[in-house]
Enzyme design. Structure first.
Site, short mmCIF file in Angstrom:
data_model
loop_
_atom_site.label_atom_id
_atom_site.label_comp_id
_atom_site.label_asym_id
_atom_site.label_seq_id
_atom_site.Cartn_x
_atom_site.Cartn_y
_atom_site.Cartn_z
N ASP A 196 0.73 -1.25 -0.10
CA ASP A 196 -0.01 -0.01 0.01
C ASP A 196 0.90 1.37 -0.02
O ASP A 196 2.21 1.01 0.55
CB ASP A 196 -0.99 -0.01 1.32
CG ASP A 196 -1.76 1.18 1.45
OD1 ASP A 196 -2.51 1.48 0.48
OD2 ASP A 196 -1.63 1.69 2.42
N LEU A 197 0.31 2.43 -0.55
CA LEU A 197 1.07 3.78 -0.33
C LEU A 197 0.67 4.67 0.57
O LEU A 197 1.42 4.85 1.71
CB LEU A 197 0.97 4.30 -1.95
CG LEU A 197 1.35 3.38 -2.83
CD1 LEU A 197 1.29 4.15 -4.32
CD2 LEU A 197 2.98 2.92 -2.64
N ASP A 198 -0.35 5.14 0.46
CA ASP A 198 -1.10 6.22 1.48
C ASP A 198 -1.07 5.56 2.74
O ASP A 198 -1.82 4.60 3.31
CB ASP A 198 -2.17 6.58 0.89
CG ASP A 198 -2.29 7.38 -0.16
OD1 ASP A 198 -1.04 8.04 -0.47
OD2 ASP A 198 -3.25 7.40 -0.98
N ASP A 214 -1.33 -0.28 5.93
CA ASP A 214 -1.56 0.20 7.23
C ASP A 214 -3.18 0.14 7.79
O ASP A 214 -3.66 0.13 8.75
CB ASP A 214 -1.65 1.80 7.37
CG ASP A 214 -2.61 2.37 6.56
OD1 ASP A 214 -3.56 3.17 6.98
OD2 ASP A 214 -2.59 2.35 5.11
#
Length: 243
Positions: A11-13, A180
């Protein structure tokens, strides 16, 4: 716990960088652009009204809820049309917004940890957001970036995880997904047959959020990407680092 990891999807954000400051900056950039180039729209659509328009977009366009780029473009076009501004300005307005949205500040451990992870196994980005790794400057560490917009469905839909595994050419049980969000990332990945790692960073009061429900916990939980890189180094030390 130790198990084979032949690739990692990330994941990024809120995993590599915090998303809230980037969105605040993007909204400010859009507001400044509108004030200079479409002043009637700027006056008509302060931040509170833009939030109302966002909620309207979610209600009126649920089939594109996974496509944040399309939703944002629609919002900007509506802002211009309803303020009797030139809708042709929408592209430049979006560009101003998106440039600021990609102006992220990484968590202190992120870049070094990504470099360490990428030296051991292939990395792929799997994100519901629309950040651009090329623009941000991290694409060289990833094999590919798969977004909900390009795929046509968002996490936790199992199909986006399966598509990433197919592109990696690996069985699902050999791929570790890292993110997250307990539901989108951890539960979504586990339901898709991948291993899952929860990056559970401390909040502003240095407290760690508890696991939210009674469903099975992630295979791994770490407070930072650096801790994940430490685990991979320790448990896969017998494996050679990728060339």
């Amino acid at each position: 716990m130790s198990f084979p990891v032949h690739a990692i999807t990330l994941d990024l954000d809120d995993t590599i960088w915090p998303i809230a400051p980037a969105i605040v900056g993007a909204e400010a950039a859009l507001e400044a652009w509108m004030a200079e180039n479409a002043p009637r729209a700027a006056r008509m659509w302060p931040a509170s009204e833009r939030q109302r328009l966002r909620e309207l977009a979610n209600r009126e366009r649920p089939r594109l809820a996974h496509d944040m780029t399309a939703q944002r473009r629609w919002m900007i076009e509506r802002m211009l049309v309803l303020a009797d501004e030139d809708v042709a300005l929408a592209e430049a307005a979006y560009d101003a917004y998106f440039a600021a949205r990609c102006d992220v500040t990484h968590y202190p451990d992120s870049v070094d940890a990504l470099e360490r992870l990428a030296a051991r196994v292939p990395l792929a980005a799997v994100s519901n957001g629309n950040a651009c790794l090329d623009t941000i400057g991290l694409m060289h560490l990833f094999q590919f970036q798969l977004g909900a917009r390009e795929h046509g469905a968002a996490k936790p839909d199992t199909s986006i995880f399966h598509a990433a595994c197919e592109r990696l050419g690996l069985p699902r049980e050999q791929v570790l997904h890292v993110g997250d969000d307990p539901y989108m990332d951890v539960i979504g990945a586990r339901q898709a047959g991948l291993r899952a790692c929860w990056i559970n960073r401390a909040d502003e009061h240095d407290r760690f959020p508890p696991w939210p429900d009674a469903r099975p916990r992630p295979d791994l939980e770490f407070p930072t990407l650096a801790a994940l890189a430490d685990w991979l180094d320790a448990t896969h030390s017998e494996e050679s680092i990728r060339p």
